[in-house]
Write an enzyme that holds these catalytic residues in place. Structure first.
Site, mmCIF file in Angstrom:
data_model
loop_
_atom_site.group_PDB
_atom_site.id
_atom_site.type_symbol
_atom_site.label_atom_id
_atom_site.label_comp_id
_atom_site.label_asym_id
_atom_site.label_seq_id
_atom_site.Cartn_x
_atom_site.Cartn_y
_atom_site.Cartn_z
ATOM 1 N N SER A 213 39.623 44.240 62.000
ATOM 2 C CA SER A 213 39.171 44.655 60.677
ATOM 3 C C SER A 213 38.540 46.040 60.737
ATOM 4 O O SER A 213 39.194 47.011 61.108
ATOM 5 C CB SER A 213 38.199 43.613 60.118
ATOM 6 N N ASP A 381 46.655 38.480 53.262
ATOM 7 C CA ASP A 381 45.403 39.217 53.402
ATOM 8 C C ASP A 381 45.312 40.287 52.319
ATOM 9 O O ASP A 381 46.073 41.252 52.324
ATOM 10 C CB ASP A 381 45.317 39.850 54.789
ATOM 11 N N HIS A 408 42.781 37.192 56.470
ATOM 12 C CA HIS A 408 42.037 38.128 57.305
ATOM 13 C C HIS A 408 41.401 37.441 58.518
ATOM 14 O O HIS A 408 41.700 37.781 59.669
ATOM 15 C CB HIS A 408 40.958 38.794 56.440
#
Length: 595
Positions: A213, A381, A408
């Site tokens: 991320s 996502d 995610h």
């Protein structure tokens, strides 16, 4: 007689129309923001001993059994206790950044008998710390443990301000100056200073980087503003990479994020974002806290987390939050509003965004990154816009693999993460480690002419890589073969799951090199033959693939069992075949019932 004019209405019709468009969920979000601010103020007034007593009462009344492995892992206060449950030792190393923050790096040193001489650096996402890499119940679903078992020297970074890095030489954490940082500081100081420390400590020239991320965004930014860093990183794997998310799922939350930063500072101040979250986690029943996180994720990002088991959620969500600055959140909101991966925009009292006579600088990720990149993203996502991301990255050497119906957080915590994600990570590292052994003084991208990049895809033509990097193409007689390694086969190497290297050392999957490979090579097809490669016998493709790698790397790398990496289905993203590892160090394929 003059009548007295009635006072103007307090709210006009437009105001009521706006209220009618706001749903109950939107009102609930605004209510939660106010409640959080009030609770944060009240909790500051409660002594720590009383909070600990309340936590003990909650655990006692909820009948939480701290003797089970799952509850021990959930309640472990630091990464040391977490890794102790898996009989893994973690070292602490302190890094002083150029702007005088003290960061903690966590290292899992390789076992002397399994050390492969390679170093890998992992970096967490937003509002996280290194704990997030080690909270899966099953050992082979924690990426650092997989890499450790394969002989890697594993390092895990921590951003300034999180639970492991709250020290500055001159500013205490209660100071506003301590929390005056954004993604810019992560890119200019935290990432490069951490990598430099690791390279100096391990005495190696390059390492592999893995980001999750925001961790991947930090690495993109660091490589773009510290060009020398490209010579210190062999390749970068971005898991659920964040760069320019389109929007938030909820309309009110999205509007709030794209509004002026003053509103954010008004609600949350200028220091720590959501300071009461740790107290909520400690004083709330794990099951209830897990539900709260699920609800928030559903409202903000439309994440349902169906691929994470309920028990695993309780453990992982307990490790989800770690402190960071409000300014770093504001930075993401600025990126969300501008739809550009830009540097932080300081508030300007003279000009607004329309009248400002200057531009906010963007991170030059497309032109300055010189390392191979693997993007692993879930199709469900909301935060990943893969098309926009690939436009912001170099056009040559960006690979992408999608994981169907995954979100995610699924890409590090899902029940099938070892097969769908970590398997690809290991194969990508191993493949490009082999390529980079030819020339340690320059990056792969520097040696690849642009004309050798496929126009229809950003994936590399690997046969072109070999032709351009090899010291002498005359030494590669098999390069002219139509079956030589191309981008499709390289993609299969990464995505095929017939061999799962997450369960056994790399030595086990090595192949004895030798001249006996020549006997496996079929005769070269006649000139002008234009038969589809997908229709060729699998043994022919396999043998030529072996020969290409053997000729290219010569004696510098091991030959692997290539036939276990090749896929029969050229369009397959993920294979359902699994592999088990037996005690006598042999590979035993287990055929799946699915085709």
């Amino acid at each position: 007689m003059r009548t007295k004019a009635s006072p103007p209405p307090i709210f006009d019709n437009d105001y009521y129309k706006m209220l009618n468009r706001i749903s109950f969920t939107d009102f609930f979000i605004v209510f939660l923001v106010y409640i959080e601010s009030i609770c944060s103020f009240v909790l500051k007034l409660i002594p720590g001993k009383i909070l600990k007593l309340f936590t003990s009462i909650i655990n006692f009344t909820a009948n939480i059994d701290d003797t089970t492995f799952e509850d021990k892992l959930r309640s472990a206060p630091t990464i040391h206790e977490m890794c102790d449950l898996f009989n893994i030792v973690v070292e602490d190393h302190l890094v002083r950044t150029e702007d005088n923050y003290i960061l903690t790096l966590h290292r899992i040193p390789p076992q002397p008998t399994k050390n492969n001489g390679k170093v890998v650096y992992l970096h967490h996402g937003l509002l996280m710390c290194s704990d997030v890499w080690c909270c899966q119940v099953e050992r082979n679903k924690n990426l650092p443990f997989i890499l450790h078992d394969l002989g890697f020297d594993v390092w895990m970074g921590n951003n300034r301000g999180n639970k492991y890095s709250t020290t500055h030489l001159y500013h205490p954490p209660k100071s506003a100056k301590f929390w005056d940082f954004s993604i810019d500081e992560f890119a200019f100081f935290d990432i490069p200073n951490s990598i430099e420390f690791i390279l100096d400590f391990t005495q190696i020239n390059k390492l592999a980087c893995i980001g999750f991320s925001q961790g991947s965004a930090q690495m993109f930014a660091a490589l773009s503003v510290n060009e020398y860093l490209n010579s210190k990183i062999s390749h970068l794997i971005a898991i659920a990479p964040a760069m320019t998310p389109k929007r938030l799922h909820n309309v009110i939350a999205d509007s709030f994020a794209k509004s002026t930063p003053r509103l954010m500072y008004l609600f949350f101040g200028r220091n720590i974002v959501l300071p009461s979250a740790v107290v909520w986690q400690r004083t709330t029943h794990p099951h209830l806290f897990s539900i709260m996180i699920d609800v928030c994720n559903r409202i903000l990002f439309n994440w349902k987390s169906l691929n994470i088991t309920p028990k695993q959620k309780e453990i992982c969500f307990a490790k989800l939050y770690s402190t960071t600055s409000v300014k770093s959140i504001v930075h993401w909101f600025q990126i969300l509003r501008s739809q550009k991966f830009q540097m932080f925009e300081e508030s300007d009292d003279v000009f607004n965004s329309l009248s400002r006579p200057y531009q906010i600088a963007n991170f030059p990720t497309r032109t300055n990154i010189k390392v191979p990149i693997l993007l692993l993203y879930g199709t469900a996502d909301l935060l990943v816009d893969i098309k926009v991301m690939k436009k912001n990255l170099p056009p040559n050497a960006v690979f992408d693999i999608k994981v169907e119906n995954h979100e995610h957080l699924d890409l590090i915590w899902a029940n099938d993460v070892d097969t769908l994600v970590f398997n690809k990570v290991i194969k990508f590292i191993d493949f490009f480690d082999n390529l980079t052994t030819l020339d340690n003084n320059s990056t792969i991208i520097d040696q690849i002419p642009k004309k050798m990049i496929s126009p229809a895809s950003t994936r590399l033509r690997s046969s072109s890589i070999m032709n351009s990097i090899s010291p002498s193409t005359n030494e590669l007689p098999y390069m002219k073969r139509r079956h030589s390694l191309n981008s499709a086969k390289l993609n299969k190497v990464i995505s095929e799951d017939k061999m799962s290297p997450t369960r056994y050392p790399l030595e086990v999957i090595s192949h004895n090199s030798g001249s006996d490979l020549d006997s496996d090579i079929d005769s070269e097809p006649e000139s002008g033959e234009d038969e589809d490669e997908s229709n060729q016998p699998h043994d022919t493709i396999e043998a030529n693939f072996k020969m290409d790698l053997n000729s290219y790397n010569e004696n510098k790398i091991r030959q692997r069992e290539i036939h276990k990496l090749l896929s029969h289905d050229s369009d397959a993203i993920i294979s359902t075949e699994e592999t088990s590892f037996t005690n006598n160090d042999t590979l035993t394929p287990i055929q799946s019932n699915q085709s």
